[in-house]
Design a protein around this motif. Structure first.
Motif, short mmCIF file in Angstrom:
data_model
loop_
_atom_site.label_atom_id
_atom_site.label_comp_id
_atom_site.label_asym_id
_atom_site.label_seq_id
_atom_site.Cartn_x
_atom_site.Cartn_y
_atom_site.Cartn_z
N LEU A 40 -14.75 10.76 -1.84
CA LEU A 40 -14.55 9.92 -0.67
C LEU A 40 -13.18 9.23 -0.71
O LEU A 40 -12.45 9.21 0.29
CB LEU A 40 -15.65 8.85 -0.57
N ALA A 41 -12.84 8.67 -1.86
CA ALA A 41 -11.56 8.00 -2.01
C ALA A 41 -10.41 8.98 -1.84
O ALA A 41 -9.41 8.68 -1.17
CB ALA A 41 -11.48 7.31 -3.38
N HIS A 42 -10.55 10.15 -2.42
CA HIS A 42 -9.48 11.15 -2.33
C HIS A 42 -9.28 11.62 -0.89
O HIS A 42 -8.15 11.84 -0.45
CB HIS A 42 -9.80 12.34 -3.24
N LYS A 43 -10.38 11.77 -0.15
CA LYS A 43 -10.27 12.18 1.25
C LYS A 43 -9.49 11.15 2.06
O LYS A 43 -8.63 11.49 2.87
CB LYS A 43 -11.64 12.40 1.87
N LEU A 44 -9.77 9.87 1.83
CA LEU A 44 -9.04 8.82 2.53
C LEU A 44 -7.56 8.85 2.18
O LEU A 44 -6.69 8.69 3.05
CB LEU A 44 -9.63 7.44 2.19
N GLN A 45 -7.27 9.07 0.91
CA GLN A 45 -5.87 9.16 0.49
C GLN A 45 -5.19 10.35 1.15
O GLN A 45 -4.08 10.24 1.68
CB GLN A 45 -5.77 9.28 -1.03
N THR A 46 -5.87 11.49 1.15
CA THR A 46 -5.31 12.70 1.74
C THR A 46 -5.07 12.53 3.24
O THR A 46 -4.04 12.97 3.76
CB THR A 46 -6.23 13.91 1.48
N ASP A 47 -5.99 11.87 3.92
CA ASP A 47 -5.82 11.61 5.35
C ASP A 47 -4.54 10.82 5.60
O ASP A 47 -3.78 11.12 6.52
CB ASP A 47 -7.02 10.86 5.92
N ARG A 48 -4.31 9.81 4.79
CA ARG A 48 -3.12 8.97 4.93
C ARG A 48 -1.85 9.79 4.67
O ARG A 48 -0.88 9.69 5.41
CB ARG A 48 -3.23 7.79 3.98
N LEU A 49 -1.87 10.59 3.63
CA LEU A 49 -0.71 11.41 3.32
C LEU A 49 -0.46 12.46 4.39
O LEU A 49 0.69 12.78 4.72
CB LEU A 49 -0.89 12.06 1.95
N GLN A 50 -1.54 12.99 4.95
CA GLN A 50 -1.42 13.99 6.01
C GLN A 50 -0.74 13.40 7.24
O GLN A 50 0.07 14.06 7.88
CB GLN A 50 -2.80 14.54 6.38
N GLU A 51 -1.06 12.15 7.55
CA GLU A 51 -0.41 11.49 8.68
C GLU A 51 1.11 11.47 8.51
O GLU A 51 1.86 11.77 9.43
CB GLU A 51 -0.92 10.06 8.83
#
Length: 112
Positions: free
Chosen positions: A55-66
């Motif tokens: 869950l934490a990694h997905k949130l981080q990835t979403d931010r980096l993807q932006e």
């Protein structure tokens, strides 16, 4: 960057820290179980910890993807802290997971 976007970013960043922190608690509980040779419970706790890390990694990835998509992403010390926290706890996870395997293999070899 609008105030709503900043608020969402801070909320998402805090969720990374909270999920990673929850994972750390579970990992430490798994370490306690490892010390008591309760491998089944340790593995269950590690599975739960893994779910929190995902869950934490997905949130981080979403931010980096932006940012990769060219969206305006403001530098954040809090986000840097969240990434550091996640990376550290992920390392703890990997070490404890490996230790469980080592202990189980040792016990199987010794016939315990």
């Amino acid at each position: 960057m609008s105030e709503d976007t900043k608020d969402t970013s801070v909320k998402s960043t805090m969720e990374i820290i909270l999920h990673a922190g929850d994972a750390r608690v579970l990992i430490m509980q798994a370490m306690d179980c490892l010390g008591e040779f309760d491998y089944d419970k340790a593995e269950k706790l590690m599975k739960d910890a893994h779910e929190k890390l995902v869950l934490a990694h997905k949130l981080q990835t979403d931010r980096l993807q932006e940012e990769a998509e060219g969206k305006d992403v403001e530098y954040s010390v809090l986000f840097t802290h969240a990434q550091d926290t996640l990376m550290t706890i992920n390392t703890e996870y990997n070490i404890v997971k490996h230790l469980i395997g080592v202990f189980k293999a040792r016990d199987e070899k010794e016939g315990k």
